[in-house]
Design an enzyme around this catalytic site. Structure first.
Site, short mmCIF file in Angstrom:
data_model
loop_
_atom_site.label_atom_id
_atom_site.label_comp_id
_atom_site.label_asym_id
_atom_site.label_seq_id
_atom_site.Cartn_x
_atom_site.Cartn_y
_atom_site.Cartn_z
N LEU A 1 8.04 26.64 7.23
CA LEU A 1 8.16 25.25 6.94
C LEU A 1 9.35 25.23 6.03
O LEU A 1 9.31 24.15 5.04
CB LEU A 1 6.82 24.53 6.43
CG LEU A 1 5.75 24.80 7.13
CD1 LEU A 1 4.47 24.04 7.06
CD2 LEU A 1 6.08 24.18 8.80
N SER A 2 10.04 26.01 5.51
CA SER A 2 11.26 26.18 4.88
C SER A 2 11.07 25.94 3.39
O SER A 2 11.35 25.09 2.56
CB SER A 2 12.33 25.10 5.05
OG SER A 2 12.54 25.66 6.32
N ASP B 1 17.69 23.48 7.23
CA ASP B 1 16.49 23.42 6.35
C ASP B 1 17.12 22.65 4.92
O ASP B 1 16.31 21.88 4.55
CB ASP B 1 16.23 24.85 5.93
CG ASP B 1 15.86 25.98 7.24
OD1 ASP B 1 15.66 24.86 8.15
OD2 ASP B 1 15.36 26.70 7.06
N GLU C 1 20.84 30.97 -0.37
CA GLU C 1 19.97 31.54 0.76
C GLU C 1 20.86 32.87 1.31
O GLU C 1 20.26 34.03 1.63
CB GLU C 1 19.73 30.75 1.63
CG GLU C 1 18.64 31.49 2.83
CD GLU C 1 17.00 31.20 2.37
OE1 GLU C 1 16.65 30.38 1.88
OE2 GLU C 1 16.36 32.18 2.97
N THR D 1 20.33 26.34 16.98
CA THR D 1 21.58 25.60 17.20
C THR D 1 22.44 25.39 16.10
O THR D 1 23.70 25.08 16.07
CB THR D 1 21.27 24.49 18.00
OG1 THR D 1 20.17 23.53 17.21
CG2 THR D 1 20.81 24.61 19.44
N ASP D 2 21.92 25.31 14.90
CA ASP D 2 22.56 24.82 13.72
C ASP D 2 23.91 25.70 13.43
O ASP D 2 24.92 25.22 13.10
CB ASP D 2 21.64 24.64 12.51
CG ASP D 2 20.88 25.71 12.08
OD1 ASP D 2 21.17 26.98 12.58
OD2 ASP D 2 20.21 25.91 10.87
#
Ligand code: GLA
Length: 383
Positions: A122-123, A169, A157, A34-35
């Protein structure tokens, strides 16, 4: 955390006194994919971190040492590194952002180590970017705000790892708060913290130990599918900027005019945004039964509508269905592998681990990993 080891390692390699930074990985309770649709997410930073020792040097050399894998890398420019040094690109990507913002880069030395499992969703890469960005900001007195650092880490990123990720994240790694989850509005970037009462419950992550090929290309493809949906609705109402602006009634009204795949993707995102809002209400009412139901609905949507789950994740979620001490379970993060997140009764943690371990092994031949994590503070200086 004992920082003596990393400090000493740095001093023995570079002979200088470093600043020390820790940057956490993240979990996401609900609000997946959703981000980048200007929607809502509910993440938390966790008590698994990358620890950095960083100092300026007087050359224009960037010297990095990844302590866990015992790899050195040295370069004079911020061009992306070859594939076997993939990890350096998260650091080089951040340096490039500082340069783009007009910061004069002197040489930098950096040693880091991490207890965030790699490739588990887990980023760990966001932690690498955010911790390094935070450290550079201090070291170079660059004066960027925390929010600017989030944006620069996200751009690193995009540009150096090729994943067109949203902002969750990096935001979680910087803005996390101990014992809290936070609702982030990915349009306005306002966030509100919710105390996450962990007295009777525990968050268990189960790592499928698979990461399917194409995970990042499928991720970018999902983004494009959402954009196709937005373009469609924009023709009907030019005010629509993102799937955030679309509601379920509109979706039903135009269902037959939309490509069926695009309809499913949009339906998932619009519904998931509602679930985040409902989940925050459930936290306020201490209704963890409701919270768990929403997590399960989220998984169904990710599996059947958004199609970013995989066989191994589905097996792990399915196995929890008969366990009455598991209140909610779903895949977490981008998908196609990585972890499930489970909300379980604290005193059943050992039973959970045994049952899931045995059954998952029977079905897949893989022994999963288990991580019991707690919401924790975001990036910090440690000296
Ligand atoms: C990855 C991305 C995030 C987010 C999630 C899915 O973790 O980096 O921005 O899109 O996937 O919710």
């Amino acid at each position: 955390m004992d920082t003596t080891i990393i400090r000493n390692k740095f001093i023995s390699l570079f002979g200088n006194t470093p600043i020390l930074i820790s940057a956490p990985g993240r979990i996401n309770l609900i609000g997946e994919h959703t981000d980048y649709n200007d929607g809502f997410v509910l993440p938390a930073a966790i008590d698994k971190k990358v620890t950095f020792a960083i100092a300026s040097n007087n050359s224009r050399k960037f010297r990095f040492y990844a302590s866990d894998i015992d790899q050195h890398y040295e370069t004079k420019n911020v061009q992306p590194a070859p594939y076997e040094f993939q990890w350096t690109n998260y650091l080089l990507g951040v340096l490039a952002q500082f340069e783009n913002e007009g910061v004069e880069l002197s040489g930098v030395d950096c040693v880091f180590e991490s207890d965030i499992p790699i490739g588990a969703g887990l980023s760990s890469s966001a932690a690498l970017e955010c911790g390094f960005a935070y450290g550079l900001n201090k070291l170079l007195n660059a004066g960027f705000s925390d929010y600017q650092l989030v944006q620069m880490a996200q751009k690193a990123e995009h540009e150096y790892a090729g994943v067109m990720c949203g902002i969750m994240d990096q935001y979680a790694s910087i803005f996390g708060k101990k014992d809290h989850v936070f609702q982030l509005d990915c349009r306005t970037h306002e966030h509100s913290y919710f105390r996450f009462e962990m007295k009777d419950y525990i968050i268990a992550l189960v790592d499928t130990k698979v990461k399917h090929e194409l995970a990042s290309s499928k991720y970018n493809q999902r983004r494009k599918e959402c954009e196709t949906g937005v373009r469609f609705f924009k023709k009907i109402n030019p005010g629509i900027q993102a799937l955030r602006d679309v509601n379920l009634d509109m979706l039903e009204q135009y269902k037959n005019d939309l490509d069926p795949i695009i309809y499913k993707r949009c339906n998932y995102v619009v519904s998931e945004n509602h679930r985040v809002i409902d989940a925050c209400e459930a936290i306020e009412q201490h209704d963890f039964h409701r919270f768990g139901e929403l997590m399960c609905q989220s998984h169904d949507g990710l599996k059947n509508q958004y199609k970013v789950s995989c066989k191994e994740l589905d097996i792990l979620v399915e196995l929890t269905k008969s366990l009455d001490y598991v209140h909610g379970a779903r895949m977490m993060g981008g998908g196609f592998g990585g972890c499930t997140i489970n909300l379980i009764d604290r005193n059943e943690a050992t039973t959970f681990q045994q049952e899931i371990n045995d059954e998952y092994f029977k079905k897949t031949g893989i022994e999963p990993d288990f991580y019991f994590v707690n919401p924790d503070d975001g990036v910090q200086m440690m000296n």
